[in-house]
Every structure is written in structure tokens, then in C-alpha cells.
Design a protein around this motif. Sequence first.
Motif, PDB file in Angstrom:
ATOM      1  N   GLY A  30      28.937  -6.403  -4.213  1.00 16.98           N
ATOM      2  CA  GLY A  30      28.551  -6.261  -5.464  1.00 16.98           C
ATOM      3  C   GLY A  30      27.247  -7.033  -5.821  1.00 16.98           C
ATOM      4  O   GLY A  30      27.094  -8.213  -5.428  1.00 16.98           O
ATOM      5  N   ILE A  31      26.448  -6.154  -6.337  1.00 18.73           N
ATOM      6  CA  ILE A  31      25.193  -7.096  -6.679  1.00 18.73           C
ATOM      7  C   ILE A  31      25.080  -7.140  -8.074  1.00 18.73           C
ATOM      8  O   ILE A  31      25.368  -6.248  -9.071  1.00 18.73           O
ATOM      9  N   VAL A  32      25.118  -8.567  -8.538  1.00 16.48           N
ATOM     10  CA  VAL A  32      25.484  -9.023  -9.961  1.00 16.48           C
ATOM     11  C   VAL A  32      23.947  -9.420 -10.745  1.00 16.48           C
ATOM     12  O   VAL A  32      23.408 -10.236 -10.025  1.00 16.48           O
ATOM     13  N   ARG A  62      27.227   2.482  -6.847  1.00 19.68           N
ATOM     14  CA  ARG A  62      27.574   2.979  -8.090  1.00 19.68           C
ATOM     15  C   ARG A  62      27.118   1.736  -9.148  1.00 19.68           C
ATOM     16  O   ARG A  62      27.367   0.519  -9.071  1.00 19.68           O
ATOM     17  N   ASN A  63      26.673   2.571 -10.109  1.00 22.37           N
ATOM     18  CA  ASN A  63      26.057   1.559 -11.335  1.00 22.37           C
ATOM     19  C   ASN A  63      27.313   1.304 -12.362  1.00 22.37           C
ATOM     20  O   ASN A  63      27.668   2.258 -12.971  1.00 22.37           O
ATOM     21  N   HIS A  64      27.771   0.146 -12.612  1.00 25.30           N
ATOM     22  CA  HIS A  64      28.813  -0.195 -13.585  1.00 25.30           C
ATOM     23  C   HIS A  64      28.108  -0.584 -14.811  1.00 25.30           C
ATOM     24  O   HIS A  64      27.447  -1.739 -14.960  1.00 25.30           O
ATOM     25  N   MET A  65      28.383   0.217 -15.861  1.00 24.69           N
ATOM     26  CA  MET A  65      27.726  -0.058 -17.347  1.00 24.69           C
ATOM     27  C   MET A  65      28.515   0.187 -18.326  1.00 24.69           C
ATOM     28  O   MET A  65      29.572   0.534 -18.144  1.00 24.69           O
ATOM     29  N   ASP A  66      27.896  -0.021 -19.308  1.00 27.44           N
ATOM     30  CA  ASP A  66      28.792  -0.110 -20.758  1.00 27.44           C
ATOM     31  C   ASP A  66      29.512   1.325 -20.802  1.00 27.44           C
ATOM     32  O   ASP A  66      29.155   2.235 -20.640  1.00 27.44           O
ATOM     33  N   ALA A  67      30.816   1.067 -20.992  1.00 30.24           N
ATOM     34  CA  ALA A  67      31.613   2.146 -21.189  1.00 30.24           C
ATOM     35  C   ALA A  67      32.026   2.847 -19.973  1.00 30.24           C
ATOM     36  O   ALA A  67      32.562   4.028 -19.793  1.00 30.24           O
ATOM     37  N   ASN A  68      31.575   2.390 -18.855  1.00 32.26           N
ATOM     38  CA  ASN A  68      31.757   3.152 -17.578  1.00 32.26           C
ATOM     39  C   ASN A  68      31.848   2.199 -16.314  1.00 32.26           C
ATOM     40  O   ASN A  68      31.221   2.078 -15.546  1.00 32.26           O
ATOM     41  N   TYR A  69      32.922   1.122 -16.538  1.00 27.48           N
ATOM     42  CA  TYR A  69      32.963   0.189 -15.524  1.00 27.48           C
ATOM     43  C   TYR A  69      34.200   0.507 -15.010  1.00 27.48           C
ATOM     44  O   TYR A  69      35.231   0.944 -15.346  1.00 27.48           O
ATOM     45  N   LEU A  70      34.221  -0.017 -13.395  1.00 25.46           N
ATOM     46  CA  LEU A  70      35.389   0.049 -12.696  1.00 25.46           C
ATOM     47  C   LEU A  70      35.912  -1.345 -12.268  1.00 25.46           C
ATOM     48  O   LEU A  70      36.790  -1.604 -11.806  1.00 25.46           O
ATOM     49  N   VAL A  71      34.849  -2.299 -12.808  1.00 23.32           N
ATOM     50  CA  VAL A  71      35.190  -3.774 -12.273  1.00 23.32           C
ATOM     51  C   VAL A  71      35.112  -4.389 -13.789  1.00 23.32           C
ATOM     52  O   VAL A  71      34.576  -3.998 -14.805  1.00 23.32           O
ATOM     53  N   VAL A  72      35.812  -5.747 -13.393  1.00 20.68           N
ATOM     54  CA  VAL A  72      35.901  -6.916 -14.423  1.00 20.68           C
ATOM     55  C   VAL A  72      34.514  -7.614 -14.110  1.00 20.68           C
ATOM     56  O   VAL A  72      34.535  -8.414 -13.532  1.00 20.68           O
ATOM     57  N   ARG A  86      24.650 -16.549 -23.337  1.00 16.88           N
ATOM     58  CA  ARG A  86      23.505 -15.732 -24.015  1.00 16.88           C
ATOM     59  C   ARG A  86      22.885 -14.701 -22.882  1.00 16.88           C
ATOM     60  O   ARG A  86      21.734 -14.679 -22.716  1.00 16.88           O
ATOM     61  N   VAL A  87      23.882 -13.813 -22.272  1.00 18.07           N
ATOM     62  CA  VAL A  87      23.543 -13.063 -21.334  1.00 18.07           C
ATOM     63  C   VAL A  87      24.350 -11.807 -21.333  1.00 18.07           C
ATOM     64  O   VAL A  87      25.440 -11.776 -21.841  1.00 18.07           O
ATOM     65  N   ARG A  88      23.630 -10.829 -20.664  1.00 20.49           N
ATOM     66  CA  ARG A  88      24.594  -9.502 -20.599  1.00 20.49           C
ATOM     67  C   ARG A  88      24.712  -9.398 -18.940  1.00 20.49           C
ATOM     68  O   ARG A  88      23.539  -9.442 -18.475  1.00 20.49           O
ATOM     69  N   LEU A  89      25.797  -8.660 -18.544  1.00 20.32           N
ATOM     70  CA  LEU A  89      26.015  -8.410 -16.831  1.00 20.32           C
ATOM     71  C   LEU A  89      25.957  -7.082 -16.706  1.00 20.32           C
ATOM     72  O   LEU A  89      26.443  -6.180 -17.365  1.00 20.32           O
ATOM     73  N   GLY A  90      25.061  -6.897 -15.677  1.00 20.60           N
ATOM     74  CA  GLY A  90      25.266  -5.491 -14.822  1.00 20.60           C
ATOM     75  C   GLY A  90      25.768  -5.502 -13.392  1.00 20.60           C
ATOM     76  O   GLY A  90      25.446  -6.847 -12.738  1.00 20.60           O
ATOM     77  N   ILE A  91      26.252  -4.643 -12.870  1.00 15.58           N
ATOM     78  CA  ILE A  91      26.855  -4.774 -11.580  1.00 15.58           C
ATOM     79  C   ILE A  91      26.375  -3.245 -10.892  1.00 15.58           C
ATOM     80  O   ILE A  91      26.771  -2.366 -11.132  1.00 15.58           O
ATOM     81  N   VAL A  92      25.947  -3.459  -9.665  1.00 18.07           N
ATOM     82  CA  VAL A  92      25.958  -2.180  -8.705  1.00 18.07           C
ATOM     83  C   VAL A  92      26.898  -2.431  -7.562  1.00 18.07           C
ATOM     84  O   VAL A  92      26.613  -3.714  -6.671  1.00 18.07           O
ATOM     85  N   THR A  93      27.853  -1.834  -7.261  1.00 15.04           N
ATOM     86  CA  THR A  93      28.527  -2.014  -5.971  1.00 15.04           C
ATOM     87  C   THR A  93      27.995  -0.999  -4.857  1.00 15.04           C
ATOM     88  O   THR A  93      27.464   0.095  -5.265  1.00 15.04           O
ATOM     89  N   THR A  94      28.021  -1.597  -3.696  1.00 19.24           N
ATOM     90  CA  THR A  94      27.394  -0.621  -2.598  1.00 19.24           C
ATOM     91  C   THR A  94      28.159  -0.950  -1.244  1.00 19.24           C
ATOM     92  O   THR A  94      28.498  -2.071  -1.095  1.00 19.24           O
ATOM     93  N   ASN A  95      27.979  -0.246  -0.299  1.00 19.65           N
ATOM     94  CA  ASN A  95      28.377  -0.624   1.152  1.00 19.65           C
ATOM     95  C   ASN A  95      27.061  -1.044   1.735  1.00 19.65           C
ATOM     96  O   ASN A  95      27.065  -1.052   3.209  1.00 19.65           O
TER      97      ASN A  95
END
Length: 356
Positions: free
Chosen positions: A142-144, A192-202, A229-238
Motif C-alpha cells: 500500500g502506498i499511502v 487500485r486507487n482507494h478514494m472517497d466512496a470507493n475504498y476497499l481499505v480502512v 489536518r490531513v486527508r489520506l489517499g491509498i494506492v494498493t499494488t503488486n
Amino acid sequence: MKRIDERDVMFSRSNYTKGTPEYEDYYKRNPENKDIDDSIRSKPNLCSPGTMSYNPINSPMAESAFMFLSDIKKLSEVNPKPNKVEINPKIITERIKGYTKFYGANLVGITKMKDYHYYSHRGRHVENYGEEITSKDMHTYGIVFAVEMDKEMINRSPMVSEIIATSKAYVDVSVIGMILSYYISSLGYEARNHMDANYLVVCPLVAKDAGLGEIGRNGILTTREYGSRVRLGIVTTNLPLIEDDSIDFGLEDFCNICNNCSRTCPGKAIPKEDKSLVHGVNRWQINQEQCYDRWRSLGTDCGICISSCPFSQNLDFMQDIDNFKGNTDLINSILKQYKEKYISRPFIPTPPDWLK
């Protein structure tokens, strides 16, 4: 750690419409949530007429950001190119981190994905309600990344300025995630981009393990640099990457003494007590029903717990301290200076000139 079911998250529950299969299924299994959820659903949505903060010109600024995100979420999963580029994990990790910051992220870390990072089932939308998240949906890394939200806008919490800032940050991390996932797929690797209203991850759990910060009393990630005072984004990958270590800068000791977010929370949703066992982990657990109910009354996502966190204010007398762990006298001294400066929390009562 027990995996969290996205169907139990308040954002999902608030979407269940009476009479639909999702509604009937969820409340058959969770009858104890029905009355409070029905009550919350009876209130206006965020950014809508009838809420305390509604402004017919300004409120749609935030709403339009979420509409845009809804339109692009279908792009979150990209098919990789057929031929993989040969990768050196150390070099590509440096490239990925630099690229992410170049596109606007303030912080970035990498972790190996664990089972508990993923929801057990999806629940946010009708089209995938109840879908089990299995190993075929999971990636190795996971790239956070985190983007800083404008301090003065957040310090106007809970007014419209606050949700304009948070919605912008959701857009920022979503776009960064899209670019990253498209880039990685062009190298021939899944992403996979995990973004607002389309997360598979916590997100906070992944970010904590990737070394971006710790989870504070308010239940969200708190970073050393920007507080909550941040918002998080995550890309999961192999894509093969080098993982970062988690960090401990003494946030638990600080939160045990501070308690400012709990005192200032208008919904009384943040616990004053010590940590307790939640999903197999000793942690603080907010009352999500009381929190979200207040959001629906305010018409914004509140943000008071974010602005009231001393770490969120970039205070000079906190910047040079590496670790607060076990340093009770130092924490008390800092909180005394904080209260002398703000009393309870910073608050800017008027919008910026461009929103007046």
C-alpha cells in the motif's frame, strides 16, 4: 485484528433507503441500529438547505467536489499493460515517493498490506452491497499519502469554509491516486486507487502502519507534522516496493493528558475514557452515530476535533520536540501554552474574503 465490515460504517448506513433489499438485510441483521439510523436519515444531507451552515452560493462548492469524485470513482481500477517493466524495488520506491510528492502530497509512506487493512465486505453502494473482499481483491503493498488541509479554513470549523477545505483535499488525494495507479499499470503491475466512496481499505490503519502517524483520541490519523489536518489517499499494488516502519512519537501519552478534542466535540462523540479493546486492538472508539448526527445538523463534516488538536496548529513550541512519550511535564507545559493562546480551540468566525 478483526476486519471491519463497511456495511457498519455510518456513511454506508445513512445510504440505506427504506424498503430496499439493502435496508431490509442490514436491519434484519442489526436491528439495534434501525431507530438511530432512521432518525439521522430524516435530517437534511450535508451542504443542503435546512442545515445550520447552509449557504446557497458557497455550500455547492463542496457538494460539486463530491459529485466530481462520484463521477470518477469508476476509474479506480486500471488493467495493467501486458508486459512488465523490470523493476529494482529500491529505485522504484524512490521514484514513487518523489512522484507522489511532485503531484502535491505532503507525506508518503509504504507498507505491506495486512488482512485487517481491508474491509470484510463492501457496503457503501447498492451495486456492490454485501460483496465479500477476498484475497483476489488484495495487493501486496500500500502506498499511502497525505495532503495538508488549509489551516485557516479548518479553523473556521464547523462552518462552510471547513467542508470546502476537506472536499478539496479529497479531490487532491483522489487525483494523486489516479495518476499513481495509471503510472503503475503502465509498468505492467496491478494498482487500485482507494478514494472517497470507493475504498476497499480502512485508510487510518494503513497509514499508521506506513509510518505517516498514529491514531489519536478522535479516531483519525494524527501526523507529527500537521496533526489531524490531513486527508489520506491509498494506492494498493503488486509492484515490488520497500516498506517503511511505523512510528511512535508519543501521541498516546499526549492524548491521555490533552483530551481537548473530547471536550470541544459538539456531539460528545469522542471518549474521555482510556483506550478499550475494539476489533481486537486496544484503542479509542468514537461514537459514530453521535458524530454523524451532528454533521447532518451542521451541514458540514464539522472538523472541530481536527482544529482543536494542538498538533494541527503548527505551533512553534511543539515543532522542535521529537518525541512526547513519557514526558508528562513537557506535555503539561505545552498544553498550558496552548490554552493561553487559544483558551479551548482556535476559531475564525468569519469566512475568507473570497467567500463573503
